[in-house]
Design a protein around this motif. Structure first.
Motif, PDB file in Angstrom:
ATOM      1  N   GLU A  77       0.842  -1.188   0.000  1.00  0.00           N
ATOM      2  CA  GLU A  77       0.000   0.000   0.000  1.00  0.00           C
ATOM      3  C   GLU A  77       0.878   1.238   0.000  1.00  0.00           C
ATOM      4  N   PHE A  78       0.337   2.320  -0.516  1.00  0.00           N
ATOM      5  CA  PHE A  78       1.086   3.569  -0.567  1.00  0.00           C
ATOM      6  C   PHE A  78       0.123   4.740  -0.501  1.00  0.00           C
ATOM      7  N   VAL A  79       0.662   5.905  -0.148  1.00  0.00           N
ATOM      8  CA  VAL A  79      -0.139   7.120  -0.098  1.00  0.00           C
ATOM      9  C   VAL A  79      -0.263   7.667  -1.512  1.00  0.00           C
ATOM     10  N   ALA A  80      -1.490   7.754  -1.995  1.00  0.00           N
ATOM     11  CA  ALA A  80      -1.751   8.216  -3.352  1.00  0.00           C
ATOM     12  C   ALA A  80      -2.154   9.686  -3.394  1.00  0.00           C
ATOM     13  N   GLY A  81      -2.519  10.246  -2.245  1.00  0.00           N
ATOM     14  CA  GLY A  81      -2.926  11.638  -2.181  1.00  0.00           C
ATOM     15  C   GLY A  81      -3.130  12.055  -0.745  1.00  0.00           C
ATOM     16  N   VAL A  82      -3.304  13.349  -0.546  1.00  0.00           N
ATOM     17  CA  VAL A  82      -3.494  13.879   0.804  1.00  0.00           C
ATOM     18  C   VAL A  82      -4.523  15.001   0.797  1.00  0.00           C
ATOM     19  N   TRP A  83      -5.172  15.153   1.917  1.00  0.00           N
ATOM     20  CA  TRP A  83      -5.987  16.315   2.224  1.00  0.00           C
ATOM     21  C   TRP A  83      -5.489  16.872   3.545  1.00  0.00           C
ATOM     22  N   ILE A  84      -5.671  18.147   3.761  1.00  0.00           N
ATOM     23  CA  ILE A  84      -5.589  18.726   5.096  1.00  0.00           C
ATOM     24  C   ILE A  84      -6.909  19.440   5.313  1.00  0.00           C
ATOM     25  N   TRP A  85      -7.582  19.051   6.395  1.00  0.00           N
ATOM     26  CA  TRP A  85      -8.886  19.605   6.742  1.00  0.00           C
ATOM     27  C   TRP A  85      -8.780  20.400   8.033  1.00  0.00           C
ATOM     28  N   ASP A  86      -9.578  21.422   8.133  1.00  0.00           N
ATOM     29  CA  ASP A  86      -9.704  22.195   9.365  1.00  0.00           C
ATOM     30  C   ASP A  86     -11.116  21.970   9.886  1.00  0.00           C
ATOM     31  N   VAL A  87     -11.234  21.219  10.975  1.00  0.00           N
ATOM     32  CA  VAL A  87     -12.544  20.830  11.500  1.00  0.00           C
ATOM     33  C   VAL A  87     -12.603  21.078  13.001  1.00  0.00           C
ATOM     34  N   ALA A  88     -13.797  21.043  13.541  1.00  0.00           N
ATOM     35  CA  ALA A  88     -13.998  21.336  14.965  1.00  0.00           C
ATOM     36  C   ALA A  88     -13.424  20.252  15.871  1.00  0.00           C
ATOM     37  N   ASP A  89     -13.557  18.981  15.446  1.00  0.00           N
ATOM     38  CA  ASP A  89     -13.129  17.904  16.336  1.00  0.00           C
ATOM     39  C   ASP A  89     -13.012  16.591  15.559  1.00  0.00           C
ATOM     40  N   ALA A  90     -12.625  15.536  16.278  1.00  0.00           N
ATOM     41  CA  ALA A  90     -12.409  14.224  15.665  1.00  0.00           C
ATOM     42  C   ALA A  90     -13.703  13.654  15.079  1.00  0.00           C
ATOM     43  N   ASP A  91     -14.836  13.954  15.690  1.00  0.00           N
ATOM     44  CA  ASP A  91     -16.098  13.441  15.166  1.00  0.00           C
ATOM     45  C   ASP A  91     -16.380  13.975  13.761  1.00  0.00           C
ATOM     46  N   VAL A  92     -16.121  15.253  13.555  1.00  0.00           N
ATOM     47  CA  VAL A  92     -16.317  15.837  12.220  1.00  0.00           C
ATOM     48  C   VAL A  92     -15.316  15.224  11.243  1.00  0.00           C
ATOM     49  N   ALA A  93     -14.067  15.056  11.665  1.00  0.00           N
ATOM     50  CA  ALA A  93     -13.044  14.452  10.798  1.00  0.00           C
ATOM     51  C   ALA A  93     -13.456  13.044  10.384  1.00  0.00           C
ATOM     52  N   LEU A  94     -13.972  12.257  11.322  1.00  0.00           N
ATOM     53  CA  LEU A  94     -14.402  10.897  10.995  1.00  0.00           C
ATOM     54  C   LEU A  94     -15.599  10.890  10.053  1.00  0.00           C
ATOM     55  N   ARG A  95     -16.529  11.798  10.277  1.00  0.00           N
ATOM     56  CA  ARG A  95     -17.687  11.880   9.372  1.00  0.00           C
ATOM     57  C   ARG A  95     -17.243  12.232   7.958  1.00  0.00           C
ATOM     58  N   LEU A  96     -16.368  13.227   7.850  1.00  0.00           N
ATOM     59  CA  LEU A  96     -15.871  13.617   6.532  1.00  0.00           C
ATOM     60  C   LEU A  96     -15.044  12.501   5.897  1.00  0.00           C
ATOM     61  N   ALA A  97     -14.248  11.809   6.694  1.00  0.00           N
ATOM     62  CA  ALA A  97     -13.437  10.715   6.162  1.00  0.00           C
ATOM     63  C   ALA A  97     -14.316   9.598   5.603  1.00  0.00           C
ATOM     64  N   THR A  98     -15.436   9.350   6.253  1.00  0.00           N
ATOM     65  CA  THR A  98     -16.366   8.339   5.757  1.00  0.00           C
ATOM     66  C   THR A  98     -16.890   8.742   4.379  1.00  0.00           C
ATOM     67  N   GLU A  99     -17.239  10.012   4.227  1.00  0.00           N
ATOM     68  CA  GLU A  99     -17.715  10.511   2.933  1.00  0.00           C
ATOM     69  C   GLU A  99     -16.592  10.503   1.902  1.00  0.00           C
ATOM     70  N   ALA A 100     -15.396  10.908   2.312  1.00  0.00           N
ATOM     71  CA  ALA A 100     -14.262  10.985   1.384  1.00  0.00           C
ATOM     72  C   ALA A 100     -13.851   9.610   0.889  1.00  0.00           C
ATOM     73  N   SER A 101     -13.866   8.620   1.770  1.00  0.00           N
ATOM     74  CA  SER A 101     -13.505   7.262   1.376  1.00  0.00           C
ATOM     75  C   SER A 101     -14.444   6.746   0.289  1.00  0.00           C
ATOM     76  N   LYS A 102     -15.721   7.053   0.446  1.00  0.00           N
ATOM     77  CA  LYS A 102     -16.692   6.645  -0.576  1.00  0.00           C
ATOM     78  C   LYS A 102     -16.442   7.399  -1.875  1.00  0.00           C
ATOM     79  N   ALA A 103     -16.184   8.708  -1.774  1.00  0.00           N
ATOM     80  CA  ALA A 103     -15.992   9.527  -2.976  1.00  0.00           C
ATOM     81  C   ALA A 103     -14.780   9.072  -3.785  1.00  0.00           C
ATOM     82  N   CYS A 104     -13.664   8.816  -3.116  1.00  0.00           N
ATOM     83  CA  CYS A 104     -12.449   8.464  -3.859  1.00  0.00           C
ATOM     84  C   CYS A 104     -12.268   6.958  -4.010  1.00  0.00           C
ATOM     85  N   ASN A 105     -13.145   6.172  -3.382  1.00  0.00           N
ATOM     86  CA  ASN A 105     -13.102   4.722  -3.495  1.00  0.00           C
ATOM     87  C   ASN A 105     -11.763   4.154  -3.020  1.00  0.00           C
TER      88      ASN A 105
END
Length: 114
Positions: A77-105
């Motif tokens: 496995e390897f890192v194919a890309g990166v994001w840096i997000w500015d969010v309120a807390d870990a819960d928001v980061a996890l919610r966004l990560a769930t959406e992002a994982s689906k979007a980028c497959n």
């Protein structure tokens, strides 16, 4: 709080077979997701990365002057890309990560930026 989000490609369950570059449908989903990140004020930065074979590792600890072509570790496995997000807390980061994982497959690794 800022989070680094690594987009992981390749798979340990398929012997490292990669999914390759994003399909047109994946790119459209990623673009739509990125637009939502911007609209919600979470966007800081994002980028895709070249293949690991194009990496160079530099190690000048103790003036060693070592320069090695290729990735820093041999892995399926390897890192194919990166994001840096500015969010309120870990819960928001996890919610966004769930959406992002689906979007980028792809699988994602999220880590707080210190």
């Amino acid at each position: 709080m800022q989070y680094l989000v690594n987009v992981l490609d390749g798979s340990p369950t398929t012997g490292g077979q990669t999914s390759g570059r994003a399909t047109d449908a994946e790119m459209a989903a990623i673009d739509a997701f990125n637009d939502r990140l911007r609209a919600d004020g979470h966007w800081v930065f994002a980028a895709g990365l070249a293949a690991p074979e194009l990496a160079t590792v530099v190690d000048n600890r103790d003036d060693a002057g070592l320069v090695t072509d290729g990735p820093y570790v041999a892995t399926t496995e390897f890192v194919a890309g990166v994001w840096i997000w500015d969010v309120a807390d870990a819960d928001v980061a996890l919610r966004l990560a769930t959406e992002a994982s689906k979007a980028c497959n792809r699988r994602l690794e999220i880590r707080p930026v210190l």
